[in-house]
Design an enzyme around this catalytic site. Structure first.
Site, short mmCIF file in Angstrom:
data_model
loop_
_atom_site.label_atom_id
_atom_site.label_comp_id
_atom_site.label_asym_id
_atom_site.label_seq_id
_atom_site.Cartn_x
_atom_site.Cartn_y
_atom_site.Cartn_z
N GLU A 33 4.41 9.04 -15.36
CA GLU A 33 3.19 9.56 -16.93
C GLU A 33 2.78 10.49 -16.43
OE1 GLU A 33 0.31 7.55 -18.66
OE2 GLU A 33 0.82 8.48 -20.40
N THR A 35 2.75 15.52 -18.59
CA THR A 35 2.19 15.76 -18.85
C THR A 35 2.66 15.65 -19.95
OG1 THR A 35 3.33 17.60 -17.39
CG2 THR A 35 0.99 18.32 -18.84
N LYS A 54 12.13 8.44 -21.35
CA LYS A 54 10.40 10.14 -21.32
C LYS A 54 11.05 9.56 -23.36
CE LYS A 54 9.73 14.56 -20.38
NZ LYS A 54 9.88 15.22 -19.70
N ASP A 163 9.40 24.95 -12.81
CA ASP A 163 8.69 23.74 -12.77
C ASP A 163 9.16 23.35 -11.21
OD1 ASP A 163 6.15 22.76 -12.49
OD2 ASP A 163 6.22 21.37 -14.31
P1 ADP Z 1 7.18 14.95 -17.05
O1 ADP Z 1 6.90 16.48 -17.71
O2 ADP Z 1 5.61 14.19 -17.90
O3 ADP Z 1 6.52 15.24 -15.14
P2 ADP Z 1 9.07 13.94 -15.91
O4 ADP Z 1 10.16 14.35 -16.75
O5 ADP Z 1 8.99 15.63 -14.85
O6 ADP Z 1 8.20 14.40 -16.99
O7 ADP Z 1 9.23 12.26 -15.99
C1 ADP Z 1 7.55 12.16 -14.86
C2 ADP Z 1 8.13 10.89 -13.79
O8 ADP Z 1 8.84 10.20 -14.57
C3 ADP Z 1 8.79 11.88 -12.51
O9 ADP Z 1 7.67 12.28 -11.86
C4 ADP Z 1 10.23 10.81 -12.36
O10 ADP Z 1 8.80 10.11 -11.17
C5 ADP Z 1 9.91 10.22 -13.30
N1 ADP Z 1 11.11 10.14 -14.21
C6 ADP Z 1 11.49 11.13 -14.90
N2 ADP Z 1 13.04 11.03 -15.04
C7 ADP Z 1 13.63 10.04 -14.52
C8 ADP Z 1 15.02 9.95 -13.97
N3 ADP Z 1 15.77 10.32 -14.65
N4 ADP Z 1 15.09 8.29 -13.27
C9 ADP Z 1 13.98 7.73 -12.57
N5 ADP Z 1 13.13 8.12 -12.99
C10 ADP Z 1 12.32 10.19 -13.72
MG MG Z 2 7.58 16.45 -13.96
#
Ligand code: ADP
Ligand code: MG
Length: 353
Positions: A33, A35, A54, A163
């Site tokens: 989870e 931002t 997501k 980022d």
């Molecule tokens: P945010 O903008 O909320 O930081 P992210 O895309 O970085 O969104 O996703 C948050 C977290 O979810 C990531 O740090 C990772 O741990 C997990 N995550 C995101 N995308 C994937 C994916 N394709 N496969 C597995 N885990 C994921």
């Molecule tokens: Mg992230």
């Protein structure tokens, strides 16, 4: 697949995008989870394929679909590379949203939108935070090479990630690394002369030019973050953990020396230079701080953590560095020793904020 010109939507796309319902997937567990939304591990019912969903957070949106999500989708749709996370499709739930008891929540009477990604087992922060976890030199080289290859691809396609940090670098049990979370990414053009926001990149990975308030910047901002990640992998913990912006700049100056017109021509014209310039002389101490690193690693790190963005090494040049071409060589992700990974469950940075 054809790649669209910078700023253009890729028209070579499946007409099915956004037409399927999230009900085509069975949610298995929440895995992150951040931002902008929740992330779930899910199984596609028809094929059994495991994916990551997501959810696009809409709660704060008065003005319709969030611009950050529009950017993320638009950018991810034009990037196709082994080291960039693959956005497979967009799915929707027509709403209404139900609460935990199955009741319809009147305040949330709207649909949700999800991005469907290929599933990755870990993120780099989660993996390196494991007790006793130390990466071997060939593993570090292997991750760094993939990070730089993915980033070089973004930069030649005129995308700044903005980022780069461990929780946005996803890793699978075969040792493949992919850049993820393009929520802050932007297209840029080389002749573009302003004005981008400087309030991007997580503080510990944010380069000095952004902290000093520049609004004209390019791919070098991502390369500073890469330098921070590289040193973190070698050192075993984050190297510049500032609590706020002035402290962050101070930590940078203590390590890299104070910027001046000699080491960074033009720095005195950056908006907040005069507010932040140190009152005492500070010399560069990268070499002495990390004297235990191997010679080629240190050489490359020095070129990444260069204060002046115009002198900082590019992703392309970093890939040519001696470091990647001297023994021990980077291991091949295909021949990664996954044994030590697979005995554990997946690992991620715990529900990052
Ligand atoms: P945010 O903008 O909320 O930081 P992210 O895309 O970085 O969104 O996703 C948050 C977290 O979810 C990531 O740090 C990772 O741990 C997990 N995550 C995101 N995308 C994937 C994916 N394709 N496969 C597995 N885990 C994921
Ligand atoms: Mg992230």
């Amino acid at each position: 697949m054809a790649v669209a010109a910078p700023g253009q939507l890729n028209l070579d796309e499946s007409p099915a995008w956004g037409s399927r319902s999230v009900d085509c997937f069975e949610k298995l567990e929440q895995i992150g989870e951040g931002t902008y939304g929740q992330v779930f591990m899910a199984r596609e019912i028809r094929t059994g394929e495991i994916v990551a969903l997501k959810k696009i957070r809409m709660d704060n949106e008065r003005e319709g679909f969030p611009i950050t999500a529009i950017r993320e989708i638009k950018i991810l749709k034009k990037l196709h590379h082994d080291n960039v996370i693959k956005l497979k499709e967009i799915v929707t739930s027509p709403g209404p949203e139900r609460d935990d008891h199955g009741k319809i929540d009147g305040n949330k009477y709207k649909g949700s939108i999800y991005m469907v990604f290929e599933y990755m087992d870990h993120d780099l922060t989660g993996l390196s935070d494991r007790p006793g976890m130390r990466f071997t030199v060939p593993q570090i080289k292997c991750y760094m090479r993939q990070l730089l290859t993915g980033l070089h691809y973004c930069h030649v396609n005129q995308v700044l990630h903005r980022d780069i940090k461990g929780s946005n670098l996803l890793i699978d049990n075969e040792g493949n690394l992919k850049l993820a979370d393009f929520g802050l990414a932007r297209s840029f053009s080389n002749d573009h002369n302003g004005n981008l926001t400087n309030r991007v990149i997580t503080l510990w990975y944010r380069p000095p030019e952004l902290l000093l308030g520049t609004t004209k910047y390019g791919p070098a901002v991502d390369m500073w973050s890469v330098g921070c990640i590289f040193a973190e992998l070698l050192h075993g913990k984050p190297i510049l953990p500032g609590k706020n912006e002035p402290e962050q700049l101070n930590k940078i100056f203590e390590l890299c020396g104070a910027p001046d017109e000699v080491n960074w021509p033009g720095v005195s014209k950056i908006p907040w230079y005069n507010n932040f310039k140190p009152s005492r002389p500070m010399k560069r101490r990268v070499r002495e701080t990390y004297k235990h690193f191997d010679r080629h690693a240190l050489e490359l790190l020095e070129r990444m953590l260069t204060l002046d963005p115009s002198q900082r090494i590019s992703a392309k040049d970093a890939l040519d560095a001696e470091y990647f071409w001297t023994d021990p060589l980077p291991c091949d992700p295909k021949r990664f020793d996954i044994h030590e990974f697979s005995i554990y469950a997946s690992s991620r940075s715990c529900m990052e904020g």
